[in-house]
Design an enzyme around this catalytic site. Structure first.
Site, PDB file in Angstrom:
ATOM      1  N   HIS A  37       0.836  -1.202   0.000  1.00 33.25           N
ATOM      2  CA  HIS A  37       0.000   0.000   0.000  1.00 33.25           C
ATOM      3  C   HIS A  37       0.876   1.259   0.000  1.00 33.25           C
ATOM      4  O   HIS A  37       0.590   2.238  -0.683  1.00 33.25           O
ATOM      5  CB  HIS A  37      -0.883   0.042   1.254  1.00 33.25           C
ATOM      6  CG  HIS A  37      -1.841  -1.102   1.388  1.00 33.25           C
ATOM      7  ND1 HIS A  37      -1.758  -2.021   2.399  1.00 33.25           N
ATOM      8  CD2 HIS A  37      -2.929  -1.461   0.646  1.00 33.25           C
ATOM      9  CE1 HIS A  37      -2.746  -2.892   2.296  1.00 33.25           C
ATOM     10  NE2 HIS A  37      -3.475  -2.588   1.235  1.00 33.25           N
ATOM     11  N   SER A 185       0.412  -8.852   1.682  1.00 34.18           N
ATOM     12  CA  SER A 185      -1.046  -8.825   1.727  1.00 34.18           C
ATOM     13  C   SER A 185      -1.470  -8.635   3.176  1.00 34.18           C
ATOM     14  O   SER A 185      -0.818  -9.155   4.092  1.00 34.18           O
ATOM     15  CB  SER A 185      -1.602 -10.163   1.215  1.00 34.18           C
ATOM     16  OG  SER A 185      -2.957 -10.312   1.598  1.00 34.18           O
TER      17      SER A 185
HETATM   18  P1  AMP Z   1      -6.347  -4.071  -0.395  1.00 38.67           P
HETATM   19  O1  AMP Z   1      -6.253  -3.224   0.835  1.00 38.67           O
HETATM   20  O2  AMP Z   1      -5.774  -5.441  -0.215  1.00 38.67           O
HETATM   21  O3  AMP Z   1      -7.724  -4.052  -1.003  1.00 38.67           O
HETATM   22  O4  AMP Z   1      -5.392  -3.390  -1.467  1.00 38.67           O
HETATM   23  C1  AMP Z   1      -5.503  -2.032  -1.797  1.00 38.67           C
HETATM   24  C2  AMP Z   1      -4.646  -1.748  -3.010  1.00 38.67           C
HETATM   25  O5  AMP Z   1      -3.292  -2.065  -2.705  1.00 38.67           O
HETATM   26  C3  AMP Z   1      -5.037  -2.583  -4.227  1.00 38.67           C
HETATM   27  O6  AMP Z   1      -4.914  -1.782  -5.397  1.00 38.67           O
HETATM   28  C4  AMP Z   1      -4.022  -3.687  -4.200  1.00 38.67           C
HETATM   29  O7  AMP Z   1      -3.763  -4.253  -5.473  1.00 38.67           O
HETATM   30  C5  AMP Z   1      -2.795  -2.961  -3.687  1.00 38.67           C
HETATM   31  N1  AMP Z   1      -1.869  -3.915  -3.082  1.00 38.67           N
HETATM   32  C6  AMP Z   1      -2.134  -4.836  -2.117  1.00 38.67           C
HETATM   33  N2  AMP Z   1      -1.031  -5.594  -1.879  1.00 38.67           N
HETATM   34  C7  AMP Z   1      -0.067  -5.144  -2.721  1.00 38.67           C
HETATM   35  C8  AMP Z   1       1.292  -5.530  -2.970  1.00 38.67           C
HETATM   36  N3  AMP Z   1       1.864  -6.518  -2.311  1.00 38.67           N
HETATM   37  N4  AMP Z   1       1.974  -4.831  -3.906  1.00 38.67           N
HETATM   38  C9  AMP Z   1       1.391  -3.829  -4.596  1.00 38.67           C
HETATM   39  N5  AMP Z   1       0.128  -3.427  -4.423  1.00 38.67           N
HETATM   40  C10 AMP Z   1      -0.598  -4.075  -3.491  1.00 38.67           C
END
Ligand code: AMP
Length: 281
Positions: A37, A185
């Site tokens: 993030h 993640s």
């Molecule tokens: P989330 O909070 O998991 O819904 O993710 C929010 C945003 O962060 C989304 O656009 C995800 O694709 C991005 N994101 C989550 N994990 C990663 C990562 N390891 N590398 C790059 N972007 C990420």
């Protein structure tokens, strides 16, 4: 770090920036922020005057048996990370602020949502498209930042923006990994020590497929078989899907002629993890 809970206040703040002619980048997240993030927020900060990070665990993108209730939440920790990365404020509405009791309008993206996570998580992308549309309407960003970690989500959002003429530039951001290769993640906190070790099988299997592709293998059936073989060496793993699809329209392909997305979802114990890479050729 200012944490704004209402749509009205977010709009007021952004209205002031607009009057000053400032540009705005939006980073939509579900919170429990990590370095993945952070990389999105930093990129947004480098390319815009102001950055809004939304932290919203969107109930309508979770299925009835999924982890909505136990999804990790820590807005104080998120505030520190978002501030360090250069965010201007966090938009953190309650579900009732986003979805009135009579809420009844949804955004559906067809075709491209049929395979991969779309087939395993019915209704998921309708929930994603709906909430992202709402965030675009509330924040009115010049640019919005999405991680390639969620490759199908990125493709779906690009398609939605094109189809519905949203006036926003979608900026893809590369996957950020732990030193040993595990894609970062928020869900990684669910993993026990043993599961954390086992989770490496996702990136390992993708590395194997990369080798095959580099050596000229074009038949996706053979590459898929090899990925499955690698994952099955890990006793804690259970494959949800492994697919090789066209990187633009996400349609399955039998031979690798154009850029392809190799994407997988694997349960490690009860934790469902995803990973992918795009092979340009
Ligand atoms: P989330 O909070 O998991 O819904 O993710 C929010 C945003 O962060 C989304 O656009 C995800 O694709 C991005 N994101 C989550 N994990 C990663 C990562 N390891 N590398 C790059 N972007 C990420």
């Amino acid at each position: 770090m200012k944490v704004i809970k209402t749509i009205e206040e977010a709009r007021r703040e952004i209205g002031i920036w607009r009057k000053q002619g400032l540009t705005v980048g939006l980073v939509p997240t579900m919170g429990y922020l990590h370095n993945g993030h952070k990389s999105l927020i930093e990129k947004a900060k480098a390319e815009n005057d102001k950055v809004v990070v939304s932290v919203f665990v969107n109930p309508i993108q979770f299925g009835p048996t999924e982890d909505l209730d136990k999804y990790p939440r820590d807005i104080e920790r998120d505030s520190v990370i978002a501030e360090e990365a250069g965010a201007s404020f966090i938009f953190n509405p309650e579900p009732a602020e986003m979805y009135k009791s009579t809420f009844s309008t949804y955004v559906d993206c067809e075709g491209i949502t049929e395979g991969l996570c779309g087939s395993k998580r019915p209704g998921h992308f309708q929930g994603v498209c709906t909430v992202v549309s709402k965030l675009f309407n509330i924040i009115k960003p010049n640019r919005a930042y999405f991680g390639e970690k969620d490759a199908q989500q990125l493709a779906v959002i690009k398609r939605m923006v094109r189809d519905l003429n949203f006036d926003v530039e979608i900026v893809p951001c590369p996957i950020v990994r732990e030193e040993d290769g595990l894609a970062m993640s928020s869900r990684n906190v669910y993993l026990s020590q043993e599961e954390r070790r086992a989770a490496l099988i996702l990136s390992k299997s993708l590395t194997r497929s990369k080798e095959l592709l580099k050596n000229g293998e074009k038949e996706t059936k053979k590459i898929l078989e090899e990925i499955i073989k690698v994952i099955e060496t890990e006793s804690l793993s259970k494959i949800d899907y492994v697919e090789i699809v066209d990187s633009e329209d996400l349609a399955p392909v039998s031979t690798v002629e154009k850029p392809v997305l190799i994407a997988l979802a694997v349960f490690i114990g009860k934790v469902r993890l995803i990973d992918n890479f795009t092979f340009i050729g």
